[in-house]
Design an enzyme around this catalytic site. Structure first.
Site, PDB file in Angstrom:
ATOM      1  N   TYR A  90      -9.035   5.702   7.411  1.00 18.52           N
ATOM      2  CA  TYR A  90      -9.152   6.045   8.832  1.00 18.52           C
ATOM      3  C   TYR A  90     -10.139   7.205   8.909  1.00 18.52           C
ATOM      4  O   TYR A  90      -9.871   8.274   8.338  1.00 18.52           O
ATOM      5  CB  TYR A  90      -7.814   6.508   9.412  1.00 18.52           C
ATOM      6  CG  TYR A  90      -6.782   5.402   9.578  1.00 18.52           C
ATOM      7  CD1 TYR A  90      -5.995   4.972   8.511  1.00 18.52           C
ATOM      8  CD2 TYR A  90      -6.584   4.791  10.818  1.00 18.52           C
ATOM      9  CE1 TYR A  90      -5.040   3.981   8.678  1.00 18.52           C
ATOM     10  CE2 TYR A  90      -5.620   3.794  10.992  1.00 18.52           C
ATOM     11  CZ  TYR A  90      -4.864   3.400   9.915  1.00 18.52           C
ATOM     12  OH  TYR A  90      -3.916   2.409  10.074  1.00 18.52           O
TER      13      TYR A  90
ATOM     14  N   HIS B  33       0.850  -1.199   0.000  1.00 16.53           N
ATOM     15  CA  HIS B  33       0.000   0.000   0.000  1.00 16.53           C
ATOM     16  C   HIS B  33       0.883   1.247   0.000  1.00 16.53           C
ATOM     17  O   HIS B  33       1.727   1.415   0.872  1.00 16.53           O
ATOM     18  CB  HIS B  33      -0.908   0.022   1.231  1.00 16.53           C
ATOM     19  CG  HIS B  33      -2.118  -0.846   1.075  1.00 16.53           C
ATOM     20  ND1 HIS B  33      -3.299  -0.609   1.723  1.00 16.53           N
ATOM     21  CD2 HIS B  33      -2.329  -1.943   0.305  1.00 16.53           C
ATOM     22  CE1 HIS B  33      -4.186  -1.527   1.373  1.00 16.53           C
ATOM     23  NE2 HIS B  33      -3.617  -2.353   0.535  1.00 16.53           N
TER      24      HIS B  33
HETATM   25  C1  PHB Z   1      -5.998  -4.252  10.635  1.00 17.17           C
HETATM   26  O1  PHB Z   1      -6.138  -4.481   9.428  1.00 17.17           O
HETATM   27  O2  PHB Z   1      -6.280  -5.103  11.494  1.00 17.17           O
HETATM   28  C2  PHB Z   1      -5.500  -2.928  11.075  1.00 17.17           C
HETATM   29  C3  PHB Z   1      -5.036  -2.036  10.128  1.00 17.17           C
HETATM   30  C4  PHB Z   1      -4.584  -0.794  10.524  1.00 17.17           C
HETATM   31  C5  PHB Z   1      -4.613  -0.456  11.855  1.00 17.17           C
HETATM   32  C6  PHB Z   1      -5.068  -1.350  12.806  1.00 17.17           C
HETATM   33  C7  PHB Z   1      -5.516  -2.597  12.414  1.00 17.17           C
HETATM   34  O3  PHB Z   1      -4.179   0.782  12.241  1.00 17.17           O
END
Ligand code: PHB
Ligand code: APR
Length: 396
Positions: free
Chosen positions: A204, A75
Site C-alpha cells: 500500500y 499472507h
Molecule cells: C485486491 O487484490 O483486489 C485488493 C487487495 C487489497 C485491497 C483492495 C483490493 O485493500
C-alpha cells in the site's frame, strides 16, 4: 421441490446470497435464490481479493476451504510505502498469529455456486423484475419473471443480498431507513495482468502523485490499483502508462521487480462509504453491499458481507429450529456494531493513504506524521493489524 413456497427467499447470488443459502441449507432451512444475471456473468465480475482470518476459518468449517487451501495465498504481513521507504506491517506477529488469505472473490463465488449446485437446492439465474410484497405483514412474497413467465413465491422471510443497486433497500419505506454516506473525490483504476507480482506481499503506497496498491490473485497473476480522478477516462490510460505510473508510485524496489504485460481487465471504480440503518424492516433483511459500502482500501467489503450473513443465518436457524425470534429482532443492531467499525477502519485507511490535495498542505503533513507514527509505534501498528486481519467475531 415446489417453487411457490420457501422459508427464506434470497435475492442476489453474489457472495452474500450464496453464502447465506449455503449456511441455511446445511442447517436444513429451505431457501430459494433469485439472481438477475446469468451464472457466468456473476462469476466473471472482478472484485476484491483479501479474506480475513475469520472468513477463512468459517469457509473451512463449512466445507468450502478445499480449493481455497490449495490455491489461496496466506499472507502474514503487508508493506506500507511512503516517503521513499517501505515498512512491513507484521500482521502475524502483531495479532498473536493471525493472517489473511489472498483468494479472489471470483473464485469464492465459483466455489459457492458449485456448492449450491451440488446441494440441488433451487436457484434461478436471470430472474427478471424481482419485486417484494407484504414484507411488513405475516405473509411476504416475491414476484419475478423466469424465462418470460411471471412467478410468485411465498416465504417466511426475505433476505435482500442484492448489492448496492438492488431492490431490497429500495423496497423499505423512505421514512424507515436512515442513510449515511461519504463520497471521496477520487477513484481507483484497477488492472489485472498475467504477470508474477512485484512483491510476495501487498504494498500500500502513499505517494505525492496519489495512492497505489500492488496486489495479486496468484503467483502468476497480478492486480494493481492507482488512485485517479473521478472523471478519469479509461482510454487515457493505455497499459504502458499504468505500468509507468505504478513504478513511480510504488517505488524503485517494486519497480525493479515489476513484470509488465497486457491487461486482462481494466476498470475505474469510485470510492464511497455508505451505511443504511436499520438493516431490516418487518420480514425483510439486508445483507452485504445491499446495506453498506466501504472503500476498498481496508479490504473489508467481502468480509463484512460474510459476517452479516453469518449473523443472519444464525438468527434464521434459531427461529426455525427453536422457535426463538430474539436473534432475528437483534440482527440489525448486532450487525451494525461490527459494520461501523469496518466503515471507520476503511475510511481511516482511505484518508491516510490517498492524495487529498497539495503535497504542501496541512493534510499531507498529518498523513506523513501518522504513517511515521504507525511504523514507529508497536501500539499503533497493532491497532492497524488487528483491524486488517478482522476484529474478533463475538458470539452474540
Ligand atoms: C485486491 O487484490 O483486489 C485488493 C487487495 C487489497 C485491497 C483492495 C483490493 O485493500
Ligand atoms: N434481482 C435479482 N438479483 C439482483 C437484483 C435484483 N433486483 N439486484 C441485484 N441483484 C444481484 C446482482 O446481480 C448481484 O449478483 O445481487 C447480487 C449482489 O452481489 P454483490 O454486488 O456481489 O453483493 P454481495 O453479495 O453483498 O457481496 C459483497 O461484493 O461488491 C463487493 O466489495 C463487495 O466484496 C463485497 C461483496
Amino acid at each position: 421441490m415446489a417453487r411457490d413456497r420457501t422459508q427464506i427467499a434470497i435475492i442476489g447470488a453474489g457472495p452474500s446470497g450464496l453464502l447465506l443459502a449455503h449456511l441455511l441449507d446445511r442447517a436444513g432451512v429451505e431457501t430459494l435464490v433469485l439472481e438477475r444475471h446469468s451464472r457466468s456473468y456473476v462469476e466473471a465480475r472482478i472484485r476484491a481479493g483479501v479474506l480475513e482470518q475469520g472468513t477463512v476459518d468459517l469457509l473451512a468449517e463449512i466445507g468450502l476451504g478445499e480449493r481455497m487451501g490449495r490455491e489461496g495465498l496466506p499472507h502474514k504481513g503487508f508493506d506500507l510505502a511512503f516517503d521513499g521507504g517501505r515498512h512491513r506491517i507484521d500482521l502475524f506477529g502483531l495479532t498473536g498469529g493471525k493472517q489473511v488469505m489472498v483468494y479472489g472473490q471470483t473464485e469464492l463465488t465459483k466455489d459457492l455456486g458449485d456448492a449450491r449446485q451440488r446441494s440441488g437446492a433451487p436457484i434461478v439465474y436471470e430472474a427478471a423484475d424481482v419485486s417484494i410484497h407484504g414484507a411488513d405483514g405475516q405473509a411476504p412474497f416475491l414476484r419475478y419473471v423466469e424465462t418470460g413467465k411471471s412467478q410468485e413465491v411465498r416465504c417466511d422471510f426475505i433476505a435482500a443480498c442484492d448489492g448496492a443497486h438492488g431492490v431490497g433497500r429500495r423496497s423499505m419505506p423512505a421514512g424507515e431507513v436512515r442513510t449515511f454516506e461519504r463520497v471521496y473525490p477520487f477513484g481507483w483504476l484497477g488492472i489485472l495482468a498475467e504477470v508474477p507480482p512485484c512483491s510476495h506481499e501487498l504494498i500500500y503506497a502513499r505517494h505525492r502523485r496519489g495512492f497505489a496498491l500492488a496486489s495479486m490473485r496468484s503467483m502468476s497473476r497480478s492486480r494493481y490499483y492507482l488512485q485517479c480522478a473521478i472523471d478519469e477516462k479509461l482510454e487515457d490510460w493505455p497499459d504502458e502508462r499504468i505500468w509507468e505510473e505504478l513504478k513511480i508510485r510504488l517505488g524503485p524496489a517494486a519497480a525493479a521487480h515489476m513484470k509488465v504485460g497486457p491487461s486482462i481487465e481494466k476498470s475505474i471504480a469510485p470510492l464511497r462509504s455508505f451505511v443504511a440503518e436499520p438493516m431490516g424492516w418487518g420480514r425483510l433483511f439486508l445483507a452485504g453491499d445491499a446495506a453498506h459500502i466501504v472503500p476498498p482500501t481496508g479490504a473489508k467489503g467481502l468480509n463484512l458481507a460474510v459476517s452479516d450473513v453469518r449473523i443472519l443465518s444464525r438468527a434464521f436457524i434459531a427461529y426455525f429450529k427453536k422457535g426463538d425470534r430474539a436473534l432475528i429482532d437483534r440482527y440489525s443492531k448486532d450487525c451494525l456494531a461490527r459494520v461501523w467499525k469496518a466503515v471507520r477502519f476503511s475510511w481511516w485507511m482511505t484518508q491516510l493513504m490517498h492524495r487529498l490535495g497539495e503535497e504542501e498542505s496541512f493534510e499531507a503533513r498529518v498523513q506523513q506524521a501518522e504513517l511515521s507514527y504507525l511504523v514507529g509505534s508497536h501500539a499503533a501498528a497493532q491497532a492497524l493489524a488487528e483491524n486488517y486481519v478482522g476484529l474478533p467475531f463475538t458470539e452474540t
